[in-house]
Motif scaffolding. Sequence first.
Motif, short mmCIF file in Angstrom:
data_model
loop_
_atom_site.label_atom_id
_atom_site.label_comp_id
_atom_site.label_asym_id
_atom_site.label_seq_id
_atom_site.Cartn_x
_atom_site.Cartn_y
_atom_site.Cartn_z
N ASP A 112 1.08 -1.09 -0.13
CA ASP A 112 -0.16 0.10 0.11
C ASP A 112 0.97 1.24 0.02
OD1 ASP A 112 -2.18 -1.54 0.18
OD2 ASP A 112 -2.40 -1.26 2.32
N ARG A 113 0.84 2.15 -1.11
CA ARG A 113 1.66 3.24 -1.38
C ARG A 113 0.81 4.36 -0.56
NH1 ARG A 113 6.72 1.45 -2.91
NH2 ARG A 113 6.24 -0.04 -4.47
N PRO A 114 1.87 5.37 -0.06
CA PRO A 114 1.24 6.58 0.52
C PRO A 114 0.42 7.54 -0.29
CG PRO A 114 3.62 6.67 0.72
CD PRO A 114 3.36 5.31 0.09
N TRP A 115 0.71 7.32 -1.38
CA TRP A 115 -0.28 8.04 -2.52
C TRP A 115 -1.51 7.44 -3.00
CZ3 TRP A 115 4.83 6.52 -3.16
CH2 TRP A 115 5.18 5.54 -4.08
N GLY A 116 -1.89 6.35 -2.33
CA GLY A 116 -3.36 6.06 -2.65
C GLY A 116 -3.40 4.73 -3.24
N ARG A 118 -2.21 0.54 -4.44
CA ARG A 118 -1.61 -0.65 -4.02
C ARG A 118 -0.77 -1.35 -4.99
NH1 ARG A 118 -1.27 -4.17 0.05
NH2 ARG A 118 -1.48 -6.39 -0.18
#
Length: 139
Positions: A112-116, A118
């Motif tokens: 899961d990436r912080p910019w929203g 996966r």
Amino acid sequence: MGAGYVDALVKSNKIMAATLFTEDLERSKEFYAGVFGLPVHWEDADSAVFLFGDTMVNLLRASNARELIAPAPVGGPQTGARMQFTIWADDVDAVCDELAKRGVTLINGPIDRPWGIRTACFADPSGHIWEIAADLPKS
């Protein structure tokens, strides 16, 4: 060079083709056919084209790449990643499960990436990086 030039240069806002240089055309063809389940759209002795929607991915023997990009040098597979393709999916984890069944080893992910989104990444036999991505559910 005004807007007309840009409009003519970027006709449809789509990338028509990406040419990937490969040292082993046969191995790369087998990889693309097996992993993506795509038929070869066109081929000759030195290249094979696969269609990803409206985009052509052309696998070209690295020995033939010089004439396309000279005087720029052709990098080798050991020089490190220089690009990444991203394919959107509904379920990254399900795609990763299918990739594993097809013998693909992930480089990373699913994450899961912080910019929203996966994501998960893998490489083809020539070292070109592919990413599977999906939007994270809204909370």
